[in-house]
Design a protein around this motif. Sequence first.
Motif, PDB file in Angstrom:
ATOM      1  N   LYS A   1       0.830  -1.203   0.000  1.00 45.08           N
ATOM      2  CA  LYS A   1       0.000   0.000   0.000  1.00 45.08           C
ATOM      3  C   LYS A   1       0.867   1.256   0.000  1.00 45.08           C
ATOM      4  O   LYS A   1       0.565   2.221  -0.715  1.00 45.08           O
ATOM      5  CB  LYS A   1      -0.931  -0.009   1.212  1.00 45.08           C
ATOM      6  CG  LYS A   1      -2.064  -1.002   1.084  1.00 45.08           C
ATOM      7  CD  LYS A   1      -2.855  -1.161   2.358  1.00 45.08           C
ATOM      8  CE  LYS A   1      -3.514   0.096   2.799  1.00 45.08           C
ATOM      9  NZ  LYS A   1      -4.409  -0.113   3.964  1.00 45.08           N
ATOM     10  N   ALA A   2       1.940   1.252   0.774  1.00 46.12           N
ATOM     11  CA  ALA A   2       2.837   2.412   0.811  1.00 46.12           C
ATOM     12  C   ALA A   2       3.467   2.645  -0.559  1.00 46.12           C
ATOM     13  O   ALA A   2       3.601   3.793  -1.007  1.00 46.12           O
ATOM     14  CB  ALA A   2       3.929   2.203   1.859  1.00 46.12           C
ATOM     15  N   ARG A   3       3.819   1.578  -1.248  1.00 43.95           N
ATOM     16  CA  ARG A   3       4.410   1.707  -2.591  1.00 43.95           C
ATOM     17  C   ARG A   3       3.419   2.324  -3.573  1.00 43.95           C
ATOM     18  O   ARG A   3       3.770   3.214  -4.352  1.00 43.95           O
ATOM     19  CB  ARG A   3       4.859   0.339  -3.078  1.00 43.95           C
ATOM     20  CG  ARG A   3       5.573   0.379  -4.389  1.00 43.95           C
ATOM     21  CD  ARG A   3       6.058  -1.011  -4.776  1.00 43.95           C
ATOM     22  NE  ARG A   3       6.804  -0.960  -5.999  1.00 43.95           N
ATOM     23  CZ  ARG A   3       6.269  -1.019  -7.209  1.00 43.95           C
ATOM     24  NH1 ARG A   3       4.968  -1.143  -7.355  1.00 43.95           N
ATOM     25  NH2 ARG A   3       7.022  -0.965  -8.284  1.00 43.95           N
TER      26      ARG A   3
ATOM     27  N   ASP B   1       1.975   6.323  -7.152  1.00 41.34           N
ATOM     28  CA  ASP B   1       0.843   6.818  -7.928  1.00 41.34           C
ATOM     29  C   ASP B   1       0.288   8.140  -7.419  1.00 41.34           C
ATOM     30  O   ASP B   1       0.034   9.044  -8.201  1.00 41.34           O
ATOM     31  CB  ASP B   1      -0.271   5.767  -7.966  1.00 41.34           C
ATOM     32  CG  ASP B   1       0.134   4.561  -8.793  1.00 41.34           C
ATOM     33  OD1 ASP B   1       0.964   4.723  -9.705  1.00 41.34           O
ATOM     34  OD2 ASP B   1      -0.362   3.461  -8.513  1.00 41.34           O
ATOM     35  N   TYR B   2       0.095   8.263  -6.116  1.00 44.97           N
ATOM     36  CA  TYR B   2      -0.515   9.493  -5.608  1.00 44.97           C
ATOM     37  C   TYR B   2       0.470  10.645  -5.533  1.00 44.97           C
ATOM     38  O   TYR B   2       0.116  11.790  -5.776  1.00 44.97           O
ATOM     39  CB  TYR B   2      -1.163   9.265  -4.251  1.00 44.97           C
ATOM     40  CG  TYR B   2      -2.420   8.484  -4.365  1.00 44.97           C
ATOM     41  CD1 TYR B   2      -3.451   8.934  -5.173  1.00 44.97           C
ATOM     42  CD2 TYR B   2      -2.580   7.289  -3.713  1.00 44.97           C
ATOM     43  CE1 TYR B   2      -4.605   8.209  -5.319  1.00 44.97           C
ATOM     44  CE2 TYR B   2      -3.730   6.561  -3.845  1.00 44.97           C
ATOM     45  CZ  TYR B   2      -4.742   7.026  -4.651  1.00 44.97           C
ATOM     46  OH  TYR B   2      -5.880   6.305  -4.798  1.00 44.97           O
TER      47      TYR B   2
ATOM     48  N   VAL C   1      12.040   2.903  -3.500  1.00 46.24           N
ATOM     49  CA  VAL C   1      11.319   1.647  -3.340  1.00 46.24           C
ATOM     50  C   VAL C   1      12.249   0.587  -2.755  1.00 46.24           C
ATOM     51  O   VAL C   1      11.830  -0.234  -1.932  1.00 46.24           O
ATOM     52  CB  VAL C   1      10.686   1.195  -4.673  1.00 46.24           C
ATOM     53  CG1 VAL C   1      10.064  -0.172  -4.554  1.00 46.24           C
ATOM     54  CG2 VAL C   1       9.657   2.212  -5.125  1.00 46.24           C
ATOM     55  N   THR C   2      13.520   0.626  -3.123  1.00 47.86           N
ATOM     56  CA  THR C   2      14.486  -0.306  -2.538  1.00 47.86           C
ATOM     57  C   THR C   2      14.613  -0.070  -1.038  1.00 47.86           C
ATOM     58  O   THR C   2      14.616  -1.020  -0.250  1.00 47.86           O
ATOM     59  CB  THR C   2      15.861  -0.157  -3.224  1.00 47.86           C
ATOM     60  OG1 THR C   2      15.703  -0.388  -4.619  1.00 47.86           O
ATOM     61  CG2 THR C   2      16.861  -1.133  -2.653  1.00 47.86           C
TER      62      THR C   2
ATOM     63  N   GLY D   1      11.017  -2.745   5.205  1.00 46.29           N
ATOM     64  CA  GLY D   1      10.049  -3.808   5.464  1.00 46.29           C
ATOM     65  C   GLY D   1      10.717  -5.090   5.926  1.00 46.29           C
ATOM     66  O   GLY D   1      10.233  -5.762   6.841  1.00 46.29           O
ATOM     67  N   LEU D   2      11.840  -5.433   5.304  1.00 48.55           N
ATOM     68  CA  LEU D   2      12.567  -6.625   5.729  1.00 48.55           C
ATOM     69  C   LEU D   2      13.108  -6.473   7.151  1.00 48.55           C
ATOM     70  O   LEU D   2      13.082  -7.413   7.942  1.00 48.55           O
ATOM     71  CB  LEU D   2      13.710  -6.925   4.757  1.00 48.55           C
ATOM     72  CG  LEU D   2      13.286  -7.427   3.378  1.00 48.55           C
ATOM     73  CD1 LEU D   2      14.505  -7.536   2.464  1.00 48.55           C
ATOM     74  CD2 LEU D   2      12.582  -8.763   3.491  1.00 48.55           C
ATOM     75  N   LEU D   3      13.593  -5.278   7.477  1.00 44.93           N
ATOM     76  CA  LEU D   3      14.075  -5.012   8.832  1.00 44.93           C
ATOM     77  C   LEU D   3      12.928  -5.138   9.834  1.00 44.93           C
ATOM     78  O   LEU D   3      13.075  -5.780  10.885  1.00 44.93           O
ATOM     79  CB  LEU D   3      14.697  -3.618   8.907  1.00 44.93           C
ATOM     80  CG  LEU D   3      15.137  -3.168  10.301  1.00 44.93           C
ATOM     81  CD1 LEU D   3      16.317  -4.002  10.772  1.00 44.93           C
ATOM     82  CD2 LEU D   3      15.483  -1.699  10.295  1.00 44.93           C
TER      83      LEU D   3
END
Length: 89
Positions: free
Chosen positions: A50-52, A57-58, A72-73, A79-81
């Motif tokens: 959702k954050a992406r 887009d927004y 994005v990376t 997210g992995l952390l």
Amino acid sequence: MRAAPHIVSLRAWGALLALTVLGTVLSQDAVSWLRPQYAGLAILAVAIAKARIILLDYLGLRGAPSWRRGGVTCLVFAGLLLAGLYMVG
């Protein structure tokens, strides 16, 4: 040919709505067959998706190639952390 901005916005709204419903279903007892740790990781993955969508887009960052690579990376690594911290804690 590129899609009109309002079509992109409608697609983004649809994706956000679908991801919100998925996150809600994952948080309910309906998926009691899923271990709580895995359900939490799935909800975290939905939140990152959702954050992406919101960022690309927004905020219009889809047209900025450097943001798509770096931003994005960083979002994925964060997210992995968070997933690692969630599993340890």
